[in-house]
Every structure is written in C-alpha cells, then in structure tokens.
Design a protein around this motif. Structure first.
Motif, mmCIF file in Angstrom:
data_model
loop_
_atom_site.group_PDB
_atom_site.id
_atom_site.type_symbol
_atom_site.label_atom_id
_atom_site.label_comp_id
_atom_site.label_asym_id
_atom_site.label_seq_id
_atom_site.Cartn_x
_atom_site.Cartn_y
_atom_site.Cartn_z
ATOM 1 N N ILE A 53 0.840 -1.202 0.000
ATOM 2 C CA ILE A 53 0.000 0.000 0.000
ATOM 3 C C ILE A 53 0.868 1.243 0.000
ATOM 4 O O ILE A 53 1.877 1.309 0.725
ATOM 5 C CB ILE A 53 -0.885 0.041 1.271
ATOM 6 C CG1 ILE A 53 -1.638 -1.277 1.457
ATOM 7 C CG2 ILE A 53 -1.838 1.223 1.245
ATOM 8 C CD1 ILE A 53 -2.728 -1.527 0.479
ATOM 9 N N ALA A 54 0.475 2.216 -0.797
ATOM 10 C CA ALA A 54 1.180 3.501 -0.791
ATOM 11 C C ALA A 54 0.397 4.495 0.047
ATOM 12 O O ALA A 54 -0.837 4.529 0.007
ATOM 13 C CB ALA A 54 1.322 4.025 -2.210
ATOM 14 N N LEU A 233 5.636 8.991 -6.926
ATOM 15 C CA LEU A 233 4.417 8.338 -7.432
ATOM 16 C C LEU A 233 4.716 7.310 -8.519
ATOM 17 O O LEU A 233 3.927 6.375 -8.721
ATOM 18 C CB LEU A 233 3.438 9.405 -7.938
ATOM 19 C CG LEU A 233 2.995 10.433 -6.880
ATOM 20 C CD1 LEU A 233 1.933 11.369 -7.449
ATOM 21 C CD2 LEU A 233 2.491 9.770 -5.614
ATOM 22 N N VAL A 236 5.236 4.241 -6.702
ATOM 23 C CA VAL A 236 3.942 3.738 -6.231
ATOM 24 C C VAL A 236 3.281 2.902 -7.323
ATOM 25 O O VAL A 236 2.751 1.813 -7.064
ATOM 26 C CB VAL A 236 3.031 4.924 -5.819
ATOM 27 C CG1 VAL A 236 1.609 4.453 -5.557
ATOM 28 C CG2 VAL A 236 3.598 5.622 -4.592
ATOM 29 N N LEU A 237 3.342 3.419 -8.557
ATOM 30 C CA LEU A 237 2.731 2.677 -9.675
ATOM 31 C C LEU A 237 3.400 1.323 -9.865
ATOM 32 O O LEU A 237 2.761 0.347 -10.259
ATOM 33 C CB LEU A 237 2.841 3.497 -10.960
ATOM 34 C CG LEU A 237 1.916 4.714 -11.036
ATOM 35 C CD1 LEU A 237 2.358 5.661 -12.142
ATOM 36 C CD2 LEU A 237 0.469 4.279 -11.257
ATOM 37 N N CYS A 240 2.821 -0.706 -5.727
ATOM 38 C CA CYS A 240 1.656 -0.748 -4.829
ATOM 39 C C CYS A 240 0.358 -1.012 -5.589
ATOM 40 O O CYS A 240 0.094 -0.374 -6.614
ATOM 41 C CB CYS A 240 1.539 0.571 -4.068
ATOM 42 S SG CYS A 240 3.016 0.932 -3.130
ATOM 43 N N ASN A 241 -0.424 -1.920 -5.049
ATOM 44 C CA ASN A 241 -1.711 -2.210 -5.665
ATOM 45 C C ASN A 241 -2.785 -1.232 -5.210
ATOM 46 O O ASN A 241 -3.798 -1.053 -5.857
ATOM 47 C CB ASN A 241 -2.142 -3.659 -5.377
ATOM 48 C CG ASN A 241 -2.081 -3.994 -3.902
ATOM 49 O OD1 ASN A 241 -1.233 -3.481 -3.177
ATOM 50 N ND2 ASN A 241 -2.984 -4.840 -3.462
ATOM 51 N N ARG A 242 -2.542 -0.602 -4.061
ATOM 52 C CA ARG A 242 -3.530 0.322 -3.521
ATOM 53 C C ARG A 242 -2.824 1.584 -3.033
ATOM 54 O O ARG A 242 -1.681 1.509 -2.577
ATOM 55 C CB ARG A 242 -4.293 -0.346 -2.372
ATOM 56 C CG ARG A 242 -5.494 0.385 -1.870
ATOM 57 C CD ARG A 242 -6.532 -0.607 -1.325
ATOM 58 N NE ARG A 242 -6.084 -1.380 -0.189
ATOM 59 C CZ ARG A 242 -6.251 -1.009 1.082
ATOM 60 N NH1 ARG A 242 -6.828 0.137 1.371
ATOM 61 N NH2 ARG A 242 -5.868 -1.788 2.069
ATOM 62 N N ALA A 243 -3.504 2.702 -3.154
ATOM 63 C CA ALA A 243 -2.927 3.966 -2.697
ATOM 64 C C ALA A 243 -3.914 4.669 -1.781
ATOM 65 O O ALA A 243 -5.125 4.670 -2.036
ATOM 66 C CB ALA A 243 -2.576 4.855 -3.875
ATOM 67 N N THR A 257 -4.425 1.888 -7.041
ATOM 68 C CA THR A 257 -3.407 2.898 -7.350
ATOM 69 C C THR A 257 -3.736 3.645 -8.641
ATOM 70 O O THR A 257 -3.650 4.876 -8.700
ATOM 71 C CB THR A 257 -2.038 2.210 -7.462
ATOM 72 O OG1 THR A 257 -1.768 1.570 -6.220
ATOM 73 C CG2 THR A 257 -0.938 3.197 -7.759
ATOM 74 N N ARG A 258 -4.141 2.894 -9.658
ATOM 75 C CA ARG A 258 -4.437 3.533 -10.948
ATOM 76 C C ARG A 258 -5.577 4.543 -10.831
ATOM 77 O O ARG A 258 -5.569 5.583 -11.478
ATOM 78 C CB ARG A 258 -4.830 2.475 -11.976
ATOM 79 C CG ARG A 258 -3.662 1.743 -12.552
ATOM 80 C CD ARG A 258 -4.166 0.820 -13.614
ATOM 81 N NE ARG A 258 -3.194 -0.203 -13.914
ATOM 82 C CZ ARG A 258 -3.323 -1.086 -14.874
ATOM 83 N NH1 ARG A 258 -4.409 -1.074 -15.623
ATOM 84 N NH2 ARG A 258 -2.400 -1.990 -15.095
ATOM 85 N N LEU A 261 -4.165 7.612 -8.558
ATOM 86 C CA LEU A 261 -3.153 8.413 -9.254
ATOM 87 C C LEU A 261 -3.606 8.819 -10.661
ATOM 88 O O LEU A 261 -2.945 9.615 -11.326
ATOM 89 C CB LEU A 261 -1.820 7.660 -9.331
ATOM 90 C CG LEU A 261 -1.202 7.280 -7.983
ATOM 91 C CD1 LEU A 261 0.226 6.771 -8.171
ATOM 92 C CD2 LEU A 261 -1.207 8.445 -7.002
#
Lengths: 283, 224
Positions: A53-54, A233, A236-237, A240-243, A257-258, A261
């Motif tokens: 997770i980010a 970021l 993060v992409l 991480c699957n989730r932000a 994440t997508r 972001l």
C-alpha cells in the motif's frame, strides 16, 4: 476478536481466530501534538496480509505521524520512549476502544514490544537509524534485543546483509557507506527483526537514479506486507496495488493505485501531480 | 575549513608491527604514556624531550606519519595554547621559571599527551578501541557515549559545514568570512537540530526493541 490480549507472543498466536485478522487495522485514530497541531483526524485503515500500500499526500499531511503510530512510537507506549518525541496525545472518541491493531494484536503499553517486532519501520534518513560503530553491529541490534543468542544474531545479521547485497560491508562503519548503501543497511536492520509488516518512510528520497532502482527492486523482493509513505508516485505505480491519499490528517482517497493516481483533479487538489507515466498513458 | 577530527582513525597508513598487538595492550600503553607525560615536572625539558623522541619512534615504527599527527593536532593548538597561558599565570612554578617557560612546558605536555592518543586512534580503528575498552570492563555509559560520539560527530560536522556554506553564500562581504555572531547562531541552530536528531535516533532504536541496554555483538563479552 479484537480487544485486550496478553503480551505473551505464543498466547497471542494461540488465541488468534481462524479467520486471519488484517495485517494492519486502524480505527478512528486521532492524534494531536503538544503544540496543538491536529496531525491525524479519525483515520480508518485496513491492510490485509501481503498487500503493498502507498501512503501519499503533501508535506505535513500526517504520513510520518501515522507510520510512527503503527510502530507504537506515538504516543509513547513503552516506558523506554517516555519523555521523547515531545509527548503528544491520542484523542479518543470512544475511550474504551483501541485505535491500532497489528495482526489482530491491540497496540498498547503491554503489547508495544511485540508490535515493534512485527512492524519494521525504515526511517527516511538512514543516519537516524544507523547508530552503531559497524554495519554488522547495527543489523544485529534488533535480533539481540529480541533475545537471540550472539551466534544466532550474528548469523541473522550476515544473512540480512546478504539479502540487501551488502555482505561485504559487515565491518565497515556506516559513515563510510553511500547514502543508498546506508538505506539498504536500514532495511537489513529491520528485516533482521523478521517483521510481518514493513513500513517505509520516503524510501527513495535523496537516492540517485541507480540507487533508487536498486532500492525499488529490493522492496519488491520482500514478501512482507508493505506500507510505503512517499512522494515518488512512479514508484507507487510499480510497487503498490492500492494507494491512500492523506491530507490534513484525514484520508481523502483510498483505492486502486491507478484510480487514485489517475485522477488529476484529486491529486492537484491535495498538492500532488499526476505521474508522467499516467499522463502519457504508459500505465 | 573542515574540522579534522582527532578520533577519526584509520587514515592512509601502511600497517606496522604494532597492528598485530592486542588493542588492550596498545590502549594501556597509550594511557600509561599520557600519565607519564602529565607527571613530568614543569620545566623538566630533558625528560619531555626523551618522551617526545620515544613517541616519535613508536609512531614511526607503527607507520603513523608526522603529518597526520600534526593535521589532527593542529585544530586544537590555539585553544590549548590559550589554556596553557591561562594556567601558567596561576602556576606556582611561574615565579621560579617565568610565565613563558611554564606555558611552553604545559603546551608541550598536552601536545605529547594528545599526540599519543591521536597515534593510538591512527593505529587502532575506533570501533576496535571501543571493543577493547568493553573487554577491559570500562563503564557502559562511557562506551555508549563514545560510540554515539564517533557515529554522530561526522553527521553533525557535515551539517554545520552545509549551514556554514549556505550562510557564506549569502554573506556579501569582502573576505567572505563569517563573523562570530553568525557562527554562534549557526552553532545554536546545530544544537537544536542535534536535539531533534537525537529524538529520531531514539525512536529508531525503540522501533527495534531497545529497552535501555545497548546490546552489541560479542567482540567483547559485554554489552555496551
């Protein structure tokens, strides 16, 4: 079941319900520093085992404060930390309910040591974390505190240094290492405690491109549940699957994440910028 | 100008025969030498000269260059000269030998004593000195203090150096030198930053299970 539990690790595991609890559970966490700054406002967060997770947000959003809570550094749970970090207090809306659980274990004074074993916190500045005379001594610090024997602590430290690609640095003083190498030693020092949750504060800050790439590869190779607070970021992409977007001590977005972001209006409203790879459609 | 630290140790030195000796023997020898020098009477120039020759011989034997000894010593010489003059004014031997002779004698003594310690840290890496002191049952508090000092003095001097450069870049005077008012304000800021860093270091130690005892790998048989 989430609630009061004994400090003994074996008992904790034995009492664990069949359904695995979240790796990290934060409920309605409020925190105010002694200067009156309200750093966290009713934060709710659930991270399942194995997730990456980010935690993103502008400066002063409360990211580091949240990370320190997960390790029991704020407010001071263990006697050894009393008097430091300028105090601070948790604002409880429902005083009978705890605010943070790690693997189903409530974070309180009694469980702080076990929580710290389970949550490995990598600080932003490696000079904050590496205090020993040699790299090996520093990595062995955690295992020795966990009660490992001298030979075992040495073996664990050497293994962990090998995992981060620094097997040949055992007898070097930390100040003789590059910034990137020191960051990797920090990770080795945390891995040596065998954490189930890895919490990283700005892991790629101040790294040159090659060291950044090496560090991202290292983080990716680690199997633990990860929570990464960062402004990077692009990383993060990749990782991480989730932000989770935190601003003003509140979670303002929590999703894939997508999706997070990829929302330029949301990012700009909270002091962030759309990553170039999203802007140019490479992701 | 950057401060060259007296205990940084391990310069560009070829290994000498003394490197094969136990660190504890070297520490005992160095401290024994310091006590001998300090016990030498004021104005006893011949014994001081013999002690200086002995130190030069041992340092040369160990491969420590006079240049490195001077480099590490030079940062303190003005301060020590000042203290020597101050001490000489009130010294009982002043009536007999005169102010200059007493001050020079005091300066020579502390020069030799400090040079012996500098030679020691040139020969033995600082972490090995700490381990040897631990084996010799030195107080834990002293060892922890020395360990943190060795680790963070570089971090703090780097920080001071960066602040000094930033300040100099905005000091529009002919010489570009910082005056004492600015320098002392920088030291004040450095103190605050050191305090904050101490807080973070403490948090990082607590995060890895520190309970008040600094445990280290057993090169010594004793925790710090």
């Amino acid at each position: 079941m989430i609630g009061d539990r004994p400090a003994d690790s074996a008992a904790l595991i034995a009492e664990r319900p069949v359904e695995k609890p979240p790796a990290v559970l934060v409920k309605d966490l409020d925190f105010r520093y002694p200067d009156g700054r309200h750093a966290l406002r009713g934060v709710d967060l659930t991270i399942m085992t194995g997730e990456s997770i980010a935690l993103v947000g502008p400066n002063g959003a409360g990211k580091s404060t949240l990370l320190w809570h997960l390790n029991g550094l704020l407010p001071e749970y263990a006697g050894s930390t009393a008097g430091h970090h300028g105090g601070g207090e948790r604002v409880r809306k429902r005083s009978s309910q705890a605010a943070v659980w790690i693997d189903g274990i409530e974070l309180n004074a009694k469980n702080a040591a076990e929580i710290r074993r389970r949550v490995g916190l990598v600080f932003q500045d490696p000079d904050d974390q590496l205090f020993s005379a040699t790299v090996l001594d520093d990595v062995a610090f955690g295992p020795l505190n966990l009660g490992k024997s001298q030979p075992e602590a040495r073996r664990i430290a050497i293994d962990c240094l090998a995992r981060v690609g620094l097997a040949d640095a055992v007898d070097r003083p930390p100040r003789h290492l590059s910034f990137g190498e020191r960051k990797r030693v920090c990770v080795a020092g945390v891995l040596a405690c065998d954490p189930t949750v890895l919490v990283l504060d700005e892991p790629t800050a101040n790294l040159d491109p090659r060291a950044r790439r090496q560090f991202i590869s290292l983080i990716r190779s680690l199997p633990a549940t990860k929570l990464i607070a960062t402004h990077d970021l692009e990383m993060v992409l990749e990782l991480c699957n989730r932000a989770i977007l935190l601003d003003g001590g509140e979670i303002v977005a929590n999703g894939l994440t997508r999706n997070v972001l990829g929302d330029p209006l949301l990012l700009e409203a909270h002091g962030l910028e759309t990553p170039l790879s999203v802007k140019f459609g490479r992701v | 100008m950057r401060l060259k630290l007296a205990f940084s140790g391990g310069g560009d030195r070829d290994e000498g025969p003394l490197d094969r000796l136990d660190e504890r023997a070297l520490i005992a020898f160095a401290f024994g030498y310091v006590i001998l020098v300090l016990a030498t009477p004021i104005g006893a120039w011949r014994p001081l000269a013999i002690e200086a020759i002995a130190l030069a011989f041992v340092a040369g034997f160990a491969g420590v260059s006079a240049r490195s000894l001077w480099d590490r010593r030079s940062g303190f010489i003005i301060t020590f000269a000042f203290f020597s003059i101050m001490a000489a004014t009130a010294h009982p031997s002043r009536r007999e030998l005169g102010l200059a002779a007493v001050a020079a004698s005091l300066l020579a003594k502390n020069t030799l004593a400090l040079s012996a310690i500098v030679a020691l840290v040139e020969i033995v890496p600082f972490h090995a000195i700490l381990a040897a002191l631990a084996r010799s049952h030195a107080p834990k508090m002293l060892l922890s203090t020395l360990m943190f000092m060795d680790r963070y003095i570089y971090v703090l001097t780097d920080e001071l150096d960066r602040m000094r450069k930033a300040r100099t870049a905005r000091t529009f005077r002919g010489s570009g030198r910082l005056d004492y008012a600015i320098l002392t304000s920088l030291l004040g800021v450095l103190l605050l930053r050191a305090w904050e860093r101490g807080d973070r270091v403490h948090a990082a130690m607590a995060a890895r299970g520190w309970d008040g005892v600094i445990r280290t790998l057993d090169r010594s048989g004793k925790n710090l």
